[in-house]
Design a protein around this motif. Structure first.
Motif, short mmCIF file in Angstrom:
data_model
loop_
_atom_site.label_atom_id
_atom_site.label_comp_id
_atom_site.label_asym_id
_atom_site.label_seq_id
_atom_site.Cartn_x
_atom_site.Cartn_y
_atom_site.Cartn_z
N THR A 1 48.93 -0.21 8.20
CA THR A 1 49.36 0.55 6.85
C THR A 1 50.47 0.74 7.27
OG1 THR A 1 49.60 2.31 8.59
CG2 THR A 1 47.25 1.72 7.06
N ASP A 2 51.93 0.31 8.09
CA ASP A 2 53.00 0.99 8.35
C ASP A 2 52.95 2.35 7.75
OD1 ASP A 2 55.48 0.65 8.72
OD2 ASP A 2 56.21 0.16 6.42
N TYR A 3 51.86 3.24 7.93
CA TYR A 3 52.28 4.59 7.88
C TYR A 3 53.65 5.37 8.43
CZ TYR A 3 51.28 9.89 7.27
OH TYR A 3 51.13 11.62 7.29
N PRO A 4 54.68 6.04 8.19
CA PRO A 4 54.30 7.14 7.08
C PRO A 4 55.39 6.23 5.61
CG PRO A 4 55.61 8.01 8.60
CD PRO A 4 55.45 7.22 8.95
N HIS A 5 55.53 5.00 6.15
CA HIS A 5 56.43 4.51 5.04
C HIS A 5 56.34 4.43 3.93
CE1 HIS A 5 58.87 2.94 9.61
NE2 HIS A 5 58.93 4.11 8.56
N TRP A 6 57.29 4.16 3.00
CA TRP A 6 57.42 4.40 1.60
C TRP A 6 56.12 2.73 0.94
CZ3 TRP A 6 59.25 -0.25 -1.47
CH2 TRP A 6 59.56 -0.34 -1.12
N ASP A 7 56.73 1.84 1.75
CA ASP A 7 55.54 0.84 1.31
C ASP A 7 54.55 0.68 2.14
OD1 ASP A 7 57.34 0.48 3.47
OD2 ASP A 7 58.41 -1.65 3.49
N TYR A 8 53.70 1.79 2.59
CA TYR A 8 52.55 1.75 3.28
C TYR A 8 51.76 0.74 2.24
CZ TYR A 8 48.23 4.78 4.09
OH TYR A 8 46.93 4.49 3.65
N ASP A 9 50.43 0.10 3.51
CA ASP A 9 49.61 -0.28 2.67
C ASP A 9 48.20 0.39 2.64
OD1 ASP A 9 50.35 -2.67 1.34
OD2 ASP A 9 49.84 -3.93 2.67
N SER A 10 47.21 1.00 1.66
CA SER A 10 46.08 1.77 1.39
C SER A 10 45.15 0.38 2.50
CB SER A 10 45.80 1.60 0.38
OG SER A 10 44.79 2.06 0.90
N PRO A 11 44.11 0.88 3.56
CA PRO A 11 43.26 0.34 3.63
C PRO A 11 42.06 -0.05 2.49
CG PRO A 11 43.45 1.83 5.69
CD PRO A 11 44.00 2.15 4.45
N TYR A 12 42.42 0.30 1.46
CA TYR A 12 41.16 0.53 1.14
C TYR A 12 41.70 0.13 -0.52
CZ TYR A 12 39.47 5.04 3.44
OH TYR A 12 38.85 5.22 4.11
N ARG A 13 43.02 -0.72 -0.34
CA ARG A 13 43.53 -1.44 -1.60
C ARG A 13 44.41 -2.74 -1.63
NH1 ARG A 13 43.15 2.86 -6.30
NH2 ARG A 13 44.35 1.18 -7.23
N ALA A 14 44.94 -2.73 -0.26
CA ALA A 14 46.28 -3.89 -0.38
C ALA A 14 45.80 -4.68 -0.29
CB ALA A 14 46.84 -2.85 0.54
N LEU A 15 44.38 -5.38 0.04
CA LEU A 15 44.30 -6.48 0.15
C LEU A 15 42.89 -6.59 -0.38
CD1 LEU A 15 43.75 -7.34 4.05
CD2 LEU A 15 45.16 -7.30 2.57
N PRO A 16 42.40 -8.69 -1.30
CA PRO A 16 41.67 -8.47 -1.92
C PRO A 16 40.41 -7.81 -1.43
CG PRO A 16 42.73 -9.93 -0.99
CD PRO A 16 43.18 -9.30 -0.86
N ASN A 17 39.31 -7.39 -2.39
CA ASN A 17 38.21 -7.57 -2.08
C ASN A 17 37.39 -8.82 -0.54
OD1 ASN A 17 36.84 -5.42 -1.89
ND2 ASN A 17 36.31 -5.89 -4.29
N LEU A 18 37.12 -8.39 0.42
CA LEU A 18 37.06 -9.46 1.87
C LEU A 18 35.24 -9.91 1.95
CD1 LEU A 18 39.71 -9.75 3.48
CD2 LEU A 18 39.77 -10.49 1.82
N ASP A 19 34.74 -10.61 1.94
CA ASP A 19 33.44 -10.56 2.80
C ASP A 19 34.22 -9.60 3.99
OD1 ASP A 19 33.25 -12.54 0.67
OD2 ASP A 19 33.40 -13.70 1.36
N PRO A 20 32.51 -9.09 4.02
CA PRO A 20 32.52 -8.41 5.10
C PRO A 20 32.75 -8.82 6.78
CG PRO A 20 30.15 -7.59 3.52
CD PRO A 20 31.46 -9.29 3.79
N GLU A 21 32.35 -9.80 6.59
CA GLU A 21 32.46 -10.70 7.68
C GLU A 21 34.22 -11.03 8.57
OE1 GLU A 21 31.25 -14.38 10.42
OE2 GLU A 21 29.31 -12.90 9.40
N LEU A 22 34.83 -11.33 7.34
CA LEU A 22 36.22 -11.64 7.40
C LEU A 22 37.44 -10.35 7.42
CD1 LEU A 22 38.79 -13.40 6.97
CD2 LEU A 22 38.53 -13.13 4.63
N LYS A 23 36.64 -9.16 7.06
CA LYS A 23 37.48 -7.98 6.74
C LYS A 23 37.46 -7.24 8.00
CE LYS A 23 37.31 -3.80 3.98
NZ LYS A 23 36.45 -3.21 2.93
N LYS A 24 36.42 -7.35 8.85
CA LYS A 24 35.98 -6.71 10.10
C LYS A 24 37.21 -7.56 11.13
CE LYS A 24 32.99 -5.18 13.60
NZ LYS A 24 31.11 -5.68 14.18
N LYS A 25 37.34 -8.58 10.42
CA LYS A 25 38.37 -9.57 11.67
C LYS A 25 39.57 -9.01 11.10
CE LYS A 25 36.30 -13.86 13.10
NZ LYS A 25 36.39 -15.47 12.96
N ILE A 26 39.94 -9.05 10.13
CA ILE A 26 41.52 -8.85 9.40
C ILE A 26 42.16 -7.33 10.10
CG2 ILE A 26 43.08 -8.53 7.99
CD1 ILE A 26 41.60 -11.37 6.54
#
Ligand code: FES
Lengths: 119, 364
Positions: free
Chosen positions: B313-338
């Motif tokens: 996430t890089d919290y709390p920096h300005w270029d924070y990546d939200s775990p909900y929104r930063a990456l495209p929708n991934l298949d559950p298995e791949l998402k779990k890996k990443i």
């Protein structure tokens, strides 16, 4: 028609903004320096940051030339508290860098001291 | 709409110290230099701040006015509890940054030790989800090794942090640092501080500098690989923090082709660079570009593995990546890996479950 009083005019000074609730939605009420009210969804269209934690400010416009800033629109731009994207309050909440994207907005009218949102 | 918790090992969280908090962990005369002589590390990024609260998320400023990242309770509320982190790796210490001191290595080494003690005391011992980075004054190699020996066996220290500034760490002179890290099951985390990405100078605009940060990460990866670090220390891993990941296929192709042509110069390299990367190097996803699912999937195909990137996430920096929104929708298995498994498999000291860590096992 759904409508609701979201705040009093005196709750927000010109140049300021404030979050409120409209139905179940978290909304952002902006009052531009000319005294007018605008309302948007209080969530950035990029990654969902709460826009009320951002800033109402001016912007360097597209009239700027390389090495030469043209700054105006004081208080008419919302800047997101995370990645800094800029949204034009007076142009339907459109993103300056990509006007095809805009913040979902709500209609606003003022009656007496009440700021009313409606659909 | 209630958010679904995402099993997450967050590989980049910046806790932040305030200089006065370090005082109780510093010996004299270093304490004196801060408290009476008002020493501050010199920083000189010649730009406007990227966002409205400097380099921080404006909503991450602690409600009582302290700087973002400086309060555990607020971090818990805004990040760890809200997202539902399994584990988070602390990567703070950008200011003061012991390894980025110019000269005055004594102060740098003292700061590193103080910082590590503060980090253990105020963060690692206080939240079972948080794991830490050993800070060292790496420019003073021998002091760095001493510090790794001192805190490296702490059960919640998972990596040694090296800055990306102006030292290339693959040089055999620094290998004792890697030897000490490997001995303690610590990985190497590299995070940029103020890397020169522009022929040793600053470009005119922050946007240029920030766009080109990945090039500084690429230099370190190239340097570490061709200096033979990974064959010499086969249990060592390197994670590149906050440089993004979209350049990985280019690096793999380029280094493999160069290796086929020029192996004679680096004969200590026993494997092709892309194999080393797949096995021993990981990259944090943040700051992510806005890729479509198609582009994201094709990038992974080009890497030949979905095990090389780890969410951050890089919290709390300005270029924070939200775990909900930063990456495209991934298949559950791949998402779990990443989001979870890749980082968990990378760090040997992160337990399988949180119950795997028992408080009070600190050997300090
Ligand atoms: S969340 Fe608003 S700019 Fe990214």
């Amino acid at each position: 028609m759904k409508e609701q009083v979201v705040c009093k005019t005196s709750d927000i000074q010109p140049g300021e903004m404030k979050e409120s609730i409209f139905g179940k939605q978290n909304v952002l009420i902006c009052r531009t320096p000319d005294g007018n009210f605008y309302a948007f969804m209080n969530q950035c269209v990029h990654q969902g940051a709460p826009l009320d934690k951002g800033m109402m400010c001016g912007a360097n416009t597209s009239q700027s030339e390389p090495g030469n800033y043209h700054h105006c629109r004081k208080g008419e731009i919302i800047r997101c508290p995370w990645h800094g994207r800029e949204f034009d309050i007076k142009n339907e909440g459109r993103m300056l860098a990509n006007p095809e994207k805009k913040l979902p907005s709500f209609k606003v009218r003022v009656e007496d001291e009440n700021v009313i949102l409606y659909k | 709409m209630a958010k679904q918790p995402i099993p997450l090992v967050d590989t980049d969280i910046h806790e932040r110290v305030q200089y006065r908090e370090l005082l109780e962990y510093l010996d004299e005369p270093f304490r004196h230099y801060i408290s009476n002589c008002h020493w501050l590390q010199e920083k000189h990024m010649p730009y406007t701040q990227p966002s409205i609260a400097g380099v921080d998320r404006a909503d991450a400023i602690v409600p009582d006015g302290r700087p973002a990242g400086s309060d555990l309770a607020f971090m818990q509320e805004q990040l760890l509890d809200d997202v539902g982190h399994e584990f988070g790796i602390l990567t703070g210490a950008l200011d003061p940054s012991p390894s980025s001191m110019h000269g005055w290595h004594e102060m740098a080494a003292a700061l590193a030790s103080a910082y590590n003690n503060w980090q253990i005391d105020k963060w690692l011992d206080k939240d079972e989800r948080l794991y830490g980075s050993v800070h060292v004054a790496a420019q003073d190699r021998d002091e760095a090794v001493t510090e790794i020996e001192r805190v490296g066996s702490h059960p919640k220290m998972v990596q040694v942090l090296l800055p990306i500034d102006d030292i290339m760490w693959g040089d055999p002179y620094y290998h004792p640092i890697f030897e000490a890290a490997e001995k303690h099951n610590l990985m190497i985390g590299m995070h940029h501080n103020e890397p020169p990405i522009y022929y040793g100078k600053w470009p005119r605009y922050f946007i240029e500098w920030h766009t080109l940060i990945p090039t500084a990460h690429m230099k370190q990866v190239t340097n570490m690989i061709f200096n033979g670090v990974f064959d010499k220390f086969p249990n060592l891993g390197l994670i590149m923090i906050e440089g993004g990941f979209t350049f990985i296929p280019h690096m793999m192709w380029k280094m493999d082709q160069q290796y086929r042509d020029l192996r004679h110069e680096v004969p200590w390299l026993k494997r092709k660079p892309s194999d080393i990367m797949k096995k021993q190097i990981r990259f944090c996803t943040q700051p992510s570009e806005e890729l479509s699912k198609k582009d994201f999937t094709s990038l992974l195909e080009q890497m030949g593995t979905d095990e090389m990137i780890c969410f951050a996430t890089d919290y709390p920096h300005w270029d924070y990546d939200s775990p909900y929104r930063a990456l495209p929708n991934l298949d559950p298995e791949l998402k779990k890996k990443i989001f979870y498994e890749n980082a968990k498999n990378f760090y040997p000291k992160i337990p399988n479950t949180r119950e795997g860590y028992h408080e009070g096992t600190s050997c300090l």
